[in-house]
Design a protein around this motif. Structure first.
Motif, PDB file in Angstrom:
ATOM      1  N   VAL A   1      -1.186   1.574   4.738  1.00 53.22           N
ATOM      2  CA  VAL A   1      -1.930   2.821   4.655  1.00 53.22           C
ATOM      3  C   VAL A   1      -3.397   2.493   4.908  1.00 53.22           C
ATOM      4  O   VAL A   1      -3.905   1.487   4.399  1.00 53.22           O
ATOM      5  CB  VAL A   1      -1.741   3.445   3.253  1.00 53.22           C
ATOM      6  CG1 VAL A   1      -2.623   4.678   3.063  1.00 53.22           C
ATOM      7  CG2 VAL A   1      -0.261   3.804   3.021  1.00 53.22           C
ATOM      8  N   PRO A   2      -4.142   3.253   5.707  1.00 53.90           N
ATOM      9  CA  PRO A   2      -3.832   4.564   6.288  1.00 53.90           C
ATOM     10  C   PRO A   2      -3.278   4.506   7.717  1.00 53.90           C
ATOM     11  O   PRO A   2      -3.311   5.515   8.414  1.00 53.90           O
ATOM     12  CB  PRO A   2      -5.204   5.237   6.295  1.00 53.90           C
ATOM     13  CG  PRO A   2      -6.149   4.110   6.611  1.00 53.90           C
ATOM     14  CD  PRO A   2      -5.565   2.897   5.919  1.00 53.90           C
TER      15      PRO A   2
ATOM     16  N   ARG B   1      -6.789  -4.953   4.495  1.00 59.77           N
ATOM     17  CA  ARG B   1      -6.327  -3.840   3.638  1.00 59.77           C
ATOM     18  C   ARG B   1      -5.356  -4.345   2.567  1.00 59.77           C
ATOM     19  O   ARG B   1      -5.353  -3.868   1.433  1.00 59.77           O
ATOM     20  CB  ARG B   1      -5.641  -2.769   4.487  1.00 59.77           C
ATOM     21  CG  ARG B   1      -6.530  -2.159   5.563  1.00 59.77           C
ATOM     22  CD  ARG B   1      -7.462  -1.126   4.990  1.00 59.77           C
ATOM     23  NE  ARG B   1      -8.315  -0.524   6.008  1.00 59.77           N
ATOM     24  CZ  ARG B   1      -8.825   0.693   5.923  1.00 59.77           C
ATOM     25  NH1 ARG B   1      -8.557   1.449   4.880  1.00 59.77           N
ATOM     26  NH2 ARG B   1      -9.610   1.159   6.880  1.00 59.77           N
TER      27      ARG B   1
ATOM     28  N   THR C   1       0.807  -1.225   0.000  1.00 61.26           N
ATOM     29  CA  THR C   1       0.000   0.000   0.000  1.00 61.26           C
ATOM     30  C   THR C   1       0.839   1.273   0.000  1.00 61.26           C
ATOM     31  O   THR C   1       0.284   2.370  -0.075  1.00 61.26           O
ATOM     32  CB  THR C   1      -0.937   0.035   1.223  1.00 61.26           C
ATOM     33  OG1 THR C   1      -0.140   0.177   2.423  1.00 61.26           O
ATOM     34  CG2 THR C   1      -1.782  -1.216   1.316  1.00 61.26           C
ATOM     35  N   TYR C   2       2.173   1.146   0.072  1.00 60.00           N
ATOM     36  CA  TYR C   2       3.039   2.322   0.140  1.00 60.00           C
ATOM     37  C   TYR C   2       3.255   2.876  -1.267  1.00 60.00           C
ATOM     38  O   TYR C   2       3.695   2.145  -2.168  1.00 60.00           O
ATOM     39  CB  TYR C   2       4.379   1.989   0.782  1.00 60.00           C
ATOM     40  CG  TYR C   2       4.300   1.495   2.212  1.00 60.00           C
ATOM     41  CD1 TYR C   2       3.101   1.491   2.926  1.00 60.00           C
ATOM     42  CD2 TYR C   2       5.432   1.008   2.854  1.00 60.00           C
ATOM     43  CE1 TYR C   2       3.034   1.028   4.219  1.00 60.00           C
ATOM     44  CE2 TYR C   2       5.381   0.542   4.164  1.00 60.00           C
ATOM     45  CZ  TYR C   2       4.183   0.548   4.838  1.00 60.00           C
ATOM     46  OH  TYR C   2       4.117   0.083   6.126  1.00 60.00           O
ATOM     47  N   LYS C   3       3.017   4.130  -1.422  1.00 59.68           N
ATOM     48  CA  LYS C   3       2.960   4.761  -2.741  1.00 59.68           C
ATOM     49  C   LYS C   3       4.238   4.573  -3.545  1.00 59.68           C
ATOM     50  O   LYS C   3       4.190   4.286  -4.745  1.00 59.68           O
ATOM     51  CB  LYS C   3       2.651   6.248  -2.583  1.00 59.68           C
ATOM     52  CG  LYS C   3       2.471   6.988  -3.907  1.00 59.68           C
ATOM     53  CD  LYS C   3       2.079   8.434  -3.667  1.00 59.68           C
ATOM     54  CE  LYS C   3       1.896   9.179  -4.973  1.00 59.68           C
ATOM     55  NZ  LYS C   3       1.533  10.617  -4.752  1.00 59.68           N
TER      56      LYS C   3
ATOM     57  N   ARG D   1      -0.123   3.579   8.487  1.00 52.01           N
ATOM     58  CA  ARG D   1       1.343   3.565   8.433  1.00 52.01           C
ATOM     59  C   ARG D   1       1.932   4.425   9.547  1.00 52.01           C
ATOM     60  O   ARG D   1       1.489   5.548   9.786  1.00 52.01           O
ATOM     61  CB  ARG D   1       1.832   4.070   7.075  1.00 52.01           C
ATOM     62  CG  ARG D   1       3.327   3.866   6.858  1.00 52.01           C
ATOM     63  CD  ARG D   1       3.748   4.271   5.463  1.00 52.01           C
ATOM     64  NE  ARG D   1       5.170   3.996   5.257  1.00 52.01           N
ATOM     65  CZ  ARG D   1       5.839   4.265   4.144  1.00 52.01           C
ATOM     66  NH1 ARG D   1       5.194   4.826   3.117  1.00 52.01           N
ATOM     67  NH2 ARG D   1       7.126   3.995   4.051  1.00 52.01           N
TER      68      ARG D   1
END
Length: 255
Positions: free
Chosen positions: A211-212, A225, A181-183, A214
């Motif tokens: 995320v969300p 998630r 999930t980390y961009k 983190r």
């Protein structure tokens, strides 16, 4: 929907005050089983106590984490060997190589890693691998044991498509957690090319919250998630992700 958290440290002090609630929240999110990797002898009591409290939910692994390979590694290996005889674990893990913090014991880490892979072959157990700043060396170490039938999981996989392909060709699975999930991690892009049949889901709780969340304490409920993000990447329903990855976990761990 049924999920298995294939890698979580629910026995650590971060969960001492609310473990029951953590497990309840996880079950509400569809997480039914929790696989607990070992670290070293200092964590064994807490790990076994957690398994004792939740025998139908929590499953123990046995192993010496590479970051715990220090001057006393021979004594720690004896502890692992004794534990293999005295308790029934689902895997040997987490084991591997970590050259991120300190390379002082790099040679000893490799010795310990190979010894534990030998035990896994002898015991017909899978392994769960921790590798950080050492992916190529780790793959090389594993390959000769994989050719003899050793199987397992590359925990917290964050490598390239090429590395994923090499791991899969050895018969190993990729453990995927919150990093997906980390961009800017690049993992989501890599997994576009990897079939679900080669993936299991994990949290590594209390670390690496998705995320969300983190930066906060991770917990097994957040595995949903990870599954949702993987479903988005594959453009499929989350129930399909859950079904395939759960079967993968059941097969590798025999649970």
């Amino acid at each position: 929907m049924k999920l298995i958290d294939t890698h979580c440290h629910l026995y650590l002090p971060e969960f001492k005050d609310d473990l029951r609630e953590v497990i309840q929240r996880a079950e509400q999110a569809g997480v039914e089983k929790f696989c607990l990797p070992a670290i070293d002898s200092t964590a064994t009591t807490g790990l076994l106590e957690t398994v004792r409290q939740y025998p139908d939910k929590c499953y123990p692994m046995i192993g010496l984490h590479p970051c715990s390979v220090k001057e006393n590694y021979a004594t720690e290996l004896e502890h692992v060997e004794q534990s293999l005889e005295n308790m029934k674990g689902i895997a040997i893990g987490e084991i591997g190589l970590d050259f991120y913090w300190d390379k002082t014991f790099a040679a000893a880490q490799q010795e310990v890693f190979e010894k534990q892979m030998q035990w896994a072959l002898a015991k017909k157990l899978p392994i769960v691998i921790h590798t950080r700043n050492a992916m190529e060396v780790t793959i090389t170490c594993v390959r000769k044991f994989a050719s003899q039938g050793l199987r397992g999981i590359f925990h917290c996989f964050g490598g390239t498509v090429q590395q994923a392909t090499e791991i899969i060709e050895m018969g190993f699975l990729l453990g995927i957690g919150g990093v997906i999930t980390y961009k800017n991690a690049g993992l989501a892009e890599t997994l576009e090319y990897i079939r679900l049949e080669h993936i299991v889901l994990e949290t590594d709780a209390p670390y690496l919250a998705p995320v969300p969340f983190r930066g906060k304490r991770n917990e097994s409920a957040y595995l949903l998630r990870v599954a949702e993000k993987l479903a988005t990447i594959k453009n499929i329903h989350v129930e399909e992700v859950a079904d395939i990855t759960t079967k993968n976990a059941q097969n590798i761990f025999n649970i």
